[in-house]
Design an enzyme around this catalytic site. Sequence first.
Site, PDB file in Angstrom:
ATOM      1  N   ILE A 153       0.832  -1.201   0.000  1.00 13.43           N
ATOM      2  CA  ILE A 153       0.000   0.000   0.000  1.00 13.43           C
ATOM      3  C   ILE A 153       0.868   1.253   0.000  1.00 13.43           C
ATOM      4  O   ILE A 153       0.590   2.214  -0.730  1.00 13.43           O
ATOM      5  CB  ILE A 153      -0.967  -0.006   1.204  1.00 13.43           C
ATOM      6  CG1 ILE A 153      -2.018  -1.091   1.015  1.00 13.43           C
ATOM      7  CG2 ILE A 153      -1.637   1.353   1.373  1.00 13.43           C
ATOM      8  CD1 ILE A 153      -2.978  -1.221   2.174  1.00 13.43           C
ATOM      9  N   TYR A 154       1.920   1.238   0.797  1.00 13.70           N
ATOM     10  CA  TYR A 154       2.840   2.374   0.832  1.00 13.70           C
ATOM     11  C   TYR A 154       3.433   2.635  -0.552  1.00 13.70           C
ATOM     12  O   TYR A 154       3.446   3.775  -1.035  1.00 13.70           O
ATOM     13  CB  TYR A 154       3.953   2.098   1.847  1.00 13.70           C
ATOM     14  CG  TYR A 154       5.096   3.069   1.818  1.00 13.70           C
ATOM     15  CD1 TYR A 154       4.903   4.412   2.141  1.00 13.70           C
ATOM     16  CD2 TYR A 154       6.393   2.650   1.493  1.00 13.70           C
ATOM     17  CE1 TYR A 154       5.959   5.317   2.123  1.00 13.70           C
ATOM     18  CE2 TYR A 154       7.453   3.542   1.477  1.00 13.70           C
ATOM     19  CZ  TYR A 154       7.227   4.867   1.796  1.00 13.70           C
ATOM     20  OH  TYR A 154       8.276   5.757   1.777  1.00 13.70           O
ATOM     21  N   ILE A 155       3.909   1.573  -1.210  1.00 16.73           N
ATOM     22  CA  ILE A 155       4.526   1.738  -2.524  1.00 16.73           C
ATOM     23  C   ILE A 155       3.494   2.173  -3.559  1.00 16.73           C
ATOM     24  O   ILE A 155       3.779   3.001  -4.437  1.00 16.73           O
ATOM     25  CB  ILE A 155       5.227   0.436  -2.963  1.00 16.73           C
ATOM     26  CG1 ILE A 155       6.320   0.058  -1.952  1.00 16.73           C
ATOM     27  CG2 ILE A 155       5.821   0.593  -4.359  1.00 16.73           C
ATOM     28  CD1 ILE A 155       7.327   1.148  -1.680  1.00 16.73           C
ATOM     29  N   SER A 157       0.992   4.085  -3.005  1.00 20.09           N
ATOM     30  CA  SER A 157       0.746   5.518  -2.787  1.00 20.09           C
ATOM     31  C   SER A 157       1.873   6.362  -3.371  1.00 20.09           C
ATOM     32  O   SER A 157       1.627   7.419  -3.973  1.00 20.09           O
ATOM     33  CB  SER A 157       0.574   5.806  -1.289  1.00 20.09           C
ATOM     34  OG  SER A 157       1.796   5.692  -0.580  1.00 20.09           O
TER      35      SER A 157
END
Length: 258
Positions: A153-155, A157
């Site tokens: 999810i971080y990547i 975003s």
Amino acid sequence: MALRGKVAIITGSSSGIGAGIAAVFSKEGAKLSLTGRNQKNLEEVVKNCKTKGSADVLINVGDVTNDAFRKTLVEATKKKFGKIDILVNNAGIATMSPLGAAPKELYDKTMAVNVEAPVFLTQLVLPYLVETKGCVVNISTCGTSTIIPNGGIYIMSKAALDTFTRYLAQEMASQGVRVNAVQPGHVPTSIMSGQLNKEESAMMEKSMIKATPIGRTATAEEMGHIVAFLASEKAAFITGECILADGGLTMTTPPIST
């Protein structure tokens, strides 16, 4: 001093990379509008900036995911300094979860901080950047070019932030506004270590150093120097770029382990 007289908003500047950017910008003569959620930390950053060079610093404590706060930040900056030359979208969170089992709340929070906040803050600042022929620098991650376990999810975003960077650069080029991003490698800050326990954090640090050809982690001020370059006239012909600053980390094939 490459940024003498320039007015810069730096989000997420109460710690980590944001604090490093603020320190470098102060050395380069910029007038600073700093924001973060921790007033005590922000005040310490201001003290450090004033010892480095810039004595003209405004702080606004708040959450950049809040519409009203974003407006307040921009209005307060314009009121104090009379213009805005640079926006550094640095505020971010690194959330860790298996992508196939990530709760919607985690997804929403990550996208709100890492994508929505920079997009809509930039929209508010753009009219002032058109006036000054200014620029935007977004802080992304080298993780968009490799695999970080449980970092999906971080990547996602940050990949969205990279796309925003390129598209906005194309849209704003004719109006004299440049838009770039920096993709840091591993910089020891609380953004990632806060997601891990002490043992996991130590293992990740060791793994990152081993996987980085330069053989060490980066400092926040090293990232600050790259951002300052992109914000300066020295980079006047650079726009739409996502600059890797990872010590060669993404040249390695194996994924990072935790």
